[in-house]
Design a protein around this motif. Structure first.
Motif, PDB file in Angstrom:
ATOM      1  N   ASN A   2       0.825  -1.213   0.000  1.00 16.36           N
ATOM      2  CA  ASN A   2       0.000   0.000   0.000  1.00 16.36           C
ATOM      3  C   ASN A   2       0.857   1.261   0.000  1.00 16.36           C
ATOM      4  O   ASN A   2       0.522   2.242  -0.666  1.00 16.36           O
ATOM      5  CB  ASN A   2      -0.929   0.008   1.212  1.00 16.36           C
ATOM      6  CG  ASN A   2      -1.968  -1.086   1.124  1.00 16.36           C
ATOM      7  OD1 ASN A   2      -2.314  -1.512   0.035  1.00 16.36           O
ATOM      8  ND2 ASN A   2      -2.456  -1.541   2.258  1.00 16.36           N
ATOM      9  N   VAL A   3       1.936   1.251   0.716  1.00 14.79           N
ATOM     10  CA  VAL A   3       2.824   2.418   0.776  1.00 14.79           C
ATOM     11  C   VAL A   3       3.430   2.692  -0.599  1.00 14.79           C
ATOM     12  O   VAL A   3       3.457   3.837  -1.072  1.00 14.79           O
ATOM     13  CB  VAL A   3       3.931   2.198   1.828  1.00 14.79           C
ATOM     14  CG1 VAL A   3       4.930   3.337   1.801  1.00 14.79           C
ATOM     15  CG2 VAL A   3       3.331   2.031   3.201  1.00 14.79           C
TER      16      VAL A   3
ATOM     17  N   ASP B  70       2.278   1.643  -3.545  1.00 13.17           N
ATOM     18  CA  ASP B  70       1.231   2.023  -4.498  1.00 13.17           C
ATOM     19  C   ASP B  70       0.830   3.483  -4.327  1.00 13.17           C
ATOM     20  O   ASP B  70       0.632   4.204  -5.307  1.00 13.17           O
ATOM     21  CB  ASP B  70       0.003   1.131  -4.319  1.00 13.17           C
ATOM     22  CG  ASP B  70       0.217  -0.258  -4.879  1.00 13.17           C
ATOM     23  OD1 ASP B  70       1.131  -0.424  -5.714  1.00 13.17           O
ATOM     24  OD2 ASP B  70      -0.529  -1.179  -4.481  1.00 13.17           O
ATOM     25  N   ARG B  71       0.711   3.923  -3.085  1.00  8.54           N
ATOM     26  CA  ARG B  71       0.375   5.329  -2.828  1.00  8.54           C
ATOM     27  C   ARG B  71       1.472   6.254  -3.337  1.00  8.54           C
ATOM     28  O   ARG B  71       1.191   7.309  -3.922  1.00  8.54           O
ATOM     29  CB  ARG B  71       0.164   5.544  -1.322  1.00  8.54           C
ATOM     30  CG  ARG B  71      -1.066   6.313  -1.007  1.00  8.54           C
ATOM     31  CD  ARG B  71      -1.332   6.488   0.477  1.00  8.54           C
ATOM     32  NE  ARG B  71      -0.930   5.362   1.300  1.00  8.54           N
ATOM     33  CZ  ARG B  71      -0.104   5.438   2.332  1.00  8.54           C
ATOM     34  NH1 ARG B  71       0.415   6.587   2.683  1.00  8.54           N
ATOM     35  NH2 ARG B  71       0.199   4.370   3.029  1.00  8.54           N
ATOM     36  N   ALA B  72       2.718   5.877  -3.156  1.00  4.83           N
ATOM     37  CA  ALA B  72       3.835   6.702  -3.627  1.00  4.83           C
ATOM     38  C   ALA B  72       3.867   6.763  -5.158  1.00  4.83           C
ATOM     39  O   ALA B  72       4.153   7.812  -5.735  1.00  4.83           O
ATOM     40  CB  ALA B  72       5.150   6.152  -3.101  1.00  4.83           C
TER      41      ALA B  72
ATOM     42  N   ASN C  34       1.279   6.464  -7.191  1.00  5.42           N
ATOM     43  CA  ASN C  34       0.131   7.204  -7.708  1.00  5.42           C
ATOM     44  C   ASN C  34       0.116   8.658  -7.270  1.00  5.42           C
ATOM     45  O   ASN C  34      -0.573   9.469  -7.878  1.00  5.42           O
ATOM     46  CB  ASN C  34      -1.169   6.522  -7.274  1.00  5.42           C
ATOM     47  CG  ASN C  34      -1.337   5.196  -7.947  1.00  5.42           C
ATOM     48  OD1 ASN C  34      -0.903   5.006  -9.075  1.00  5.42           O
ATOM     49  ND2 ASN C  34      -1.944   4.245  -7.255  1.00  5.42           N
ATOM     50  N   SER C  35       0.847   9.014  -6.248  1.00  2.00           N
ATOM     51  CA  SER C  35       0.818  10.392  -5.761  1.00  2.00           C
ATOM     52  C   SER C  35       1.424  11.365  -6.777  1.00  2.00           C
ATOM     53  O   SER C  35       1.026  12.510  -6.831  1.00  2.00           O
ATOM     54  CB  SER C  35       1.554  10.502  -4.431  1.00  2.00           C
ATOM     55  OG  SER C  35       2.934  10.301  -4.607  1.00  2.00           O
TER      56      SER C  35
ATOM     57  N   HIS D 294      -1.361  12.339  -9.277  1.00  2.00           N
ATOM     58  CA  HIS D 294      -2.461  13.155  -8.769  1.00  2.00           C
ATOM     59  C   HIS D 294      -2.067  14.619  -8.543  1.00  2.00           C
ATOM     60  O   HIS D 294      -2.928  15.475  -8.455  1.00  2.00           O
ATOM     61  CB  HIS D 294      -2.993  12.570  -7.449  1.00  2.00           C
ATOM     62  CG  HIS D 294      -3.641  11.241  -7.640  1.00  2.00           C
ATOM     63  ND1 HIS D 294      -4.735  11.039  -8.438  1.00  2.00           N
ATOM     64  CD2 HIS D 294      -3.338  10.034  -7.123  1.00  2.00           C
ATOM     65  CE1 HIS D 294      -5.086   9.778  -8.410  1.00  2.00           C
ATOM     66  NE2 HIS D 294      -4.252   9.130  -7.614  1.00  2.00           N
ATOM     67  N   LYS D 295      -0.802  14.911  -8.452  1.00  2.00           N
ATOM     68  CA  LYS D 295      -0.369  16.265  -8.128  1.00  2.00           C
ATOM     69  C   LYS D 295       0.013  17.074  -9.373  1.00  2.00           C
ATOM     70  O   LYS D 295       0.554  18.152  -9.247  1.00  2.00           O
ATOM     71  CB  LYS D 295       0.805  16.229  -7.147  1.00  2.00           C
ATOM     72  CG  LYS D 295       0.395  15.698  -5.795  1.00  2.00           C
ATOM     73  CD  LYS D 295       1.515  15.789  -4.801  1.00  2.00           C
ATOM     74  CE  LYS D 295       1.054  15.282  -3.461  1.00  2.00           C
ATOM     75  NZ  LYS D 295       2.073  15.352  -2.461  1.00  2.00           N
TER      76      LYS D 295
END
Length: 54
Positions: A38-39, A41-43, A45-46, A49-50
């Protein structure tokens, strides 16, 4: 106990080799540990998104 130059060179090369192998194994285990998915994947995709746009 007197160590010659060849003995110290052999020891430092052997220690360095085993150190790098152990560090590589630890890095791979950390990267593929299931709770880190999860960590990562979030990194990944972040960044998407920005974006403000062109």
């Amino acid at each position: 106990m007197d160590f010659g130059h060849d003995t110290l060179v052999w020891f430092s090369k052997s220690f360095g080799l085993f150190y790098l192998i152990a560090l590589s194994i630890i890095t791979v285990v950390y990267a593929y540990w299931p709770s880190n998915k999860n960590v990562f994947d979030r990194a990944a995709n972040s960044v998407l998104h920005k974006e403000d746009g062109p």
